[in-house]
Scaffold this motif. Structure first.
Motif, PDB file in Angstrom:
ATOM      1  N   SER A   1       7.677  44.479  17.699  1.00 49.18           N
ATOM      2  CA  SER A   1       8.381  45.203  16.651  1.00 49.18           C
ATOM      3  C   SER A   1       7.926  46.652  16.606  1.00 49.18           C
ATOM      4  N   LEU A   2       8.871  47.529  16.471  1.00 47.78           N
ATOM      5  CA  LEU A   2       8.626  48.946  16.274  1.00 47.78           C
ATOM      6  C   LEU A   2       8.565  49.137  14.765  1.00 47.78           C
ATOM      7  N   LEU A   3       7.411  49.446  14.208  1.00 45.08           N
ATOM      8  CA  LEU A   3       7.360  49.640  12.757  1.00 45.08           C
ATOM      9  C   LEU A   3       8.185  50.879  12.382  1.00 45.08           C
ATOM     10  N   PRO A   4       8.802  50.861  11.201  1.00 38.37           N
ATOM     11  CA  PRO A   4       9.688  51.963  10.806  1.00 38.37           C
ATOM     12  C   PRO A   4       9.027  53.337  10.909  1.00 38.37           C
ATOM     13  N   SER A   5       7.755  53.401  10.553  1.00 39.55           N
ATOM     14  CA  SER A   5       7.076  54.703  10.519  1.00 39.55           C
ATOM     15  C   SER A   5       6.445  55.067  11.855  1.00 39.55           C
ATOM     16  N   SER A   6       6.689  54.257  12.896  1.00 39.31           N
ATOM     17  CA  SER A   6       6.033  54.525  14.178  1.00 39.31           C
ATOM     18  C   SER A   6       6.765  55.563  15.014  1.00 39.31           C
ATOM     19  N   THR A   7       7.959  55.927  14.598  1.00 39.32           N
ATOM     20  CA  THR A   7       8.778  56.816  15.432  1.00 39.32           C
ATOM     21  C   THR A   7       9.063  58.138  14.729  1.00 39.32           C
ATOM     22  N   GLU A   8       9.424  59.126  15.523  1.00 45.45           N
ATOM     23  CA  GLU A   8       9.614  60.467  14.986  1.00 45.45           C
ATOM     24  C   GLU A   8      10.648  60.443  13.848  1.00 45.45           C
ATOM     25  N   THR A   9      11.797  59.840  14.131  1.00 41.14           N
ATOM     26  CA  THR A   9      12.765  59.591  13.067  1.00 41.14           C
ATOM     27  C   THR A   9      12.569  58.136  12.666  1.00 41.14           C
TER      28      THR A   9
END
Lengths: 239, 239, 239, 239, 239, 239
Positions: C65-73
């Protein structure tokens, strides 16, 4: 008003039923009614739904799908939407009920026969073609099981076929194709047995109403069409 | 080890591509590779997904479905499960990427070309047949749009075809059918252009590993198969 | 073209693997590759999926899972959308296959090892970091089970690590970070064993194609990176 | 009855708040309360939900997730189940309401601040730690926007922190950890401002009831704990 | 500020509880509080959820639904949306917990009592009316099972009722109706037993905060209202 | 065979229609047919579905729900299952079509009239009671809009009512209640206008078939029942 290809009001489109269309199913046909093409298959599963477990009876259930490329404008895939439309659900239930009406389910043993009707091309009358074709696929599957000694007799009590009828500009007509469907004031699907009895009648007025006299004319047309379809089924099945 | 029908290790199954299989899509084929049969269609929609709106570019997207009756054991319908499996999702993305690699999307205008790949019969290699067949359907659609004056040139930069290769008992073979698939130690799907370049390589060891030397052999086999497929595509398309 | 921080084309980012990052899992690490950070854990469940019941074999499965806050947007939470994206599904399957390739599943007993890879920060290469880190978490879990006498030997046949390689402006490079990923013409993920064999190769051209010669260069870079990763895994595990 | 580590009944676990834990969010902290660890972030989106469009007000909304490996027994991933549990939904709403109570939303402009609380390790009190940590993340985000000139003042009216209290064997205690939670007869979460007023009180008897006198004792304990938390927030934020 | 119909600040709306409102449930009431009308029923199922199987204990669970036509502006049907809102989920959990707090679940045997609360008209206080009404439906069901000899005693330890209180313009008031709800600065739901103890307190500030003194006033009002409701329950039940 | 309460074969159950049953809807009734009770409401929304936007026509749509406590054995809530059953979907579509057949939709203006039919008690014939009751709710809503000057005339072209008929042991009977439904060999729902024309006929054989003569008898019974229902509607509406 003239029908496409100068069809008579009581004249069906040419119907072809091609048995053995697929190699894996226990029974399989491609049914064509004019440009409508439905792939119908029957596959056995060695269990029944929970409500029948241990009751010594089999089950017949049907699924129906309009393939995205089968329609003039692309139809969105139900798997992509994540749910089955009301229309699909209605049709699936209708096919299942129609077939169960003529199957001796206790004689099947505790097994489910899955019927799949996938519409390759939709030019009107897909649900009735699906019923007419599925009956042949189901019969072929039972024939195979009898030959394999899985069942003793073919547990089928009568033939089943279905046709649509409708009223356009006050004229009752048999076997509507897509272009006629959209103009019809009344749309009726009729499912009957080889014996001439009814299994289902579903008649719907679209923005208007229909009288008792019109209903009688529609039922007569449907009866004529279904007799022809059952004659074809018998030829295909060699019975 | 002998292959079914005594096929050579570098020999593909007989492939047939039947253009114009359906009447509604802009482009349509039935592709057969041995007993694998996939119906591929291309239909234009006059809009693009939100991330492309107003950017002057078109889009090509693909959907793939294994029909329930296409497999030896019935496959549950994804519409009934209410979601698409990981396998389906992967294949859809692969088909879309493979086609987009050779389409000049700005030259399409702001339109989406929907590719539908419905597997009527699955005997191994359905995803690669879907790519090979879809390319022809896509090309036919663009040809029609050019004839209709919707676009000026066919916005296709190269041919695309795909094939599977694998290793069984240490032997690299070309174009696995279903019975071989289940015994393969390595399974690889390769997508290449007419020019001999790669678009995708997806190789997976199944319970074992593969060496660099084996990889080289697999890629050589794939190259041979894809050349034959592209020759067939050219014959069908008359180019 | 210069890489960020003047990295050489064949130079990986600094990788750190912190074992014992969480207290509840049987095995747990935080893996960092540059600014990419993935929390990997392994937790045993005393049952196997239905298709393995009673067959005397274990199973290894992975979720990502890619956590919501892990990415630039901010990335929308898949639980809120109510479904897993195609990308997530592909990655989960890749991690699971990569680990199963080196695990002796019959030696595990009828148990499932759940691998969870939660991306705390995503700066490129999250799926390959997840594989590299998960292998350590899995090994630590098996080590614990051996110490507890649950299993007799650590049922692992070889080491596994993964790295991404790609081509930017014609130059093959090792270990792409996010800013490079978006410019890459070719993107390839490679999974290899300690022995130097392949488990998975997934190469994708993005809007272009790649030649056989380029493929060879990419595989060489990947091999170099994976050797370094496996050396690090050995140091961490003390084996 | 003795508490773990001989904690006094009115003694909180050690709390740490690590600002700047992630690089992409506008504000970010890791909050630790004993072994409970929650990653809290705040990310701005330049739009508001439909019900606020054109009204000149901003919005603050929160999402919460228990990572699968954060709990003693693995928690099934909500994305895999395809829906959010009732517990998660309640907690998300609680965090959002608690923060909105102290934010001057018209002063934010038409923007949404997304708060994400991902629990890396769950040892009791995750929802209250999420509120306490999120407030700091939110403040840091607003501070950054002020520094960037996006807003003129930090639109925050007061501090907010939260703590759990409960009754075990008739004894009111502050800040329950997981092992205590499961034995508690009463479980209460309290959210208060820096000014000592209440934002939320949620008290639940678990298989028993609680008297007015017990309620008073619980509220006193909660007040004490929240004062300490707000003192820590002030230290971290330097205000 | 004057309340509708000149109600006093500590005055409840007229409450009516009509037992036996439906014929199929084991226990059933219609509860009316002013214009709020909730249909509450209790139906036994001869099994328990998985986590209780074989443990010799029963279970009480509740579902709640706002019918689309029950609100001033039509409420979208949750079945049509395909999921339950966070609000519904919270209320269902609250009703279930409140009832379980007074039921001797081991004495029920391994059975589930399903409580359904369907709101026919929503004019504020639907969740508290649902709790108050459901208790009567549950008691009636247990009374019937006792008469039928299914259980030996009525497994209920105390009475339960619930009421809302709130603060408008600084004034604490009892039993908010819809028009008051939307203006309230603080909204609190209180669930108490016949003995005067608390089961749940849920107080929420809406865009403001509340002091300890205000809390005390609210709890006093709630206590007064709940005493009146329990007196009515006793009259209806004849106990 | 005797019918419950010695009803004659052509005798309907007592029908009551209570107008103004709810305070918020624009039109509302409770319809009772024997022990069947359906709450029907009509609520206006100032927009139309996308396919009608800008076309100057209104729309009428219906939703139907069997409340969990309305049936002898509790019916699982569709909101909890996360989807609408095929049966519900069919009934919703039937109610909507039946009402649209008599509404002059262009005369409504671009508005949607939402019909909600919530079954409080189900003792057979819920879908036909829903149609009969909804027509009155719809008429009352239009009457209110006319009085408010929103529309100039009541845009209703004819009355509509519906009834079920069936065959038990070879005997055609009118208005089946639940206990009869389960024994019926044929089950038919008929929707007719005040003028005596048909809107819908849905006849289904359940495990048997029916002849043309039986169909004629069923239609005669249905016609008789519908005349009585329309007479009652006229009395209630005072027209």
């Amino acid at each position: 008003m003239e029908r496409p290809q100068n069809r008579g009001n009581d004249q069906m489109r040419t119907v072809r039923i091609i048995p053995g269309f697929q190699k894996y199913p226990d029974g399989s046909v491609l049914i064509e009614a004019g440009d409508t093409r439905v792939m119908c298959s029957a596959m056995m599963e060695e269990k029944v739904p929970p409500f029948l477990r241990g009751k010594g009876s089999g089950w017949v259930t049907a699924e129906y799908s309009l393939l995205p490329s089968s329609t003039e404008t692309r139809t969105q895939r139900e798997a992509s939407k994540g749910k089955i439309s009301g229309r699909t659900s209605e049709i699936q239930r209708l096919i299942g009920r129609s077939l169960r009406a003529v199957v001796d389910m206790p004689a099947m043993g505790e097994r489910t026969l899955w019927i799949d009707c996938d519409v390759l091309q939709a030019d009107g009358g897909t649900r009735t073609a699906a019923i007419t074709g599925s009956f042949v696929a189901l019969y072929l599957a039972f024939k195979k099981f009898k030959e394999q000694g899985i069942i003793e007799t073919i547990p089928v009590k009568d033939f089943v076929a279905a046709i649509s009828v409708g009223i356009i500009d006050g004229t009752p007509i048999l076997d509507l194709e897509y272009i006629e469907d959209s103009q019809a004031d009344v749309d009726m699907n009729v499912v009957m047995t080889g014996n001439g009895d009814f299994i289902e009648i579903q008649g719907t007025a679209e923005g208007t109403v229909f009288s008792r006299a019109e209903l009688d004319q529609l039922l007569e047309l449907a009866g004529k069409g279904i007799q022809e379809l059952i004659a074809l089924q018998k030829t295909i099945l060699g019975v």
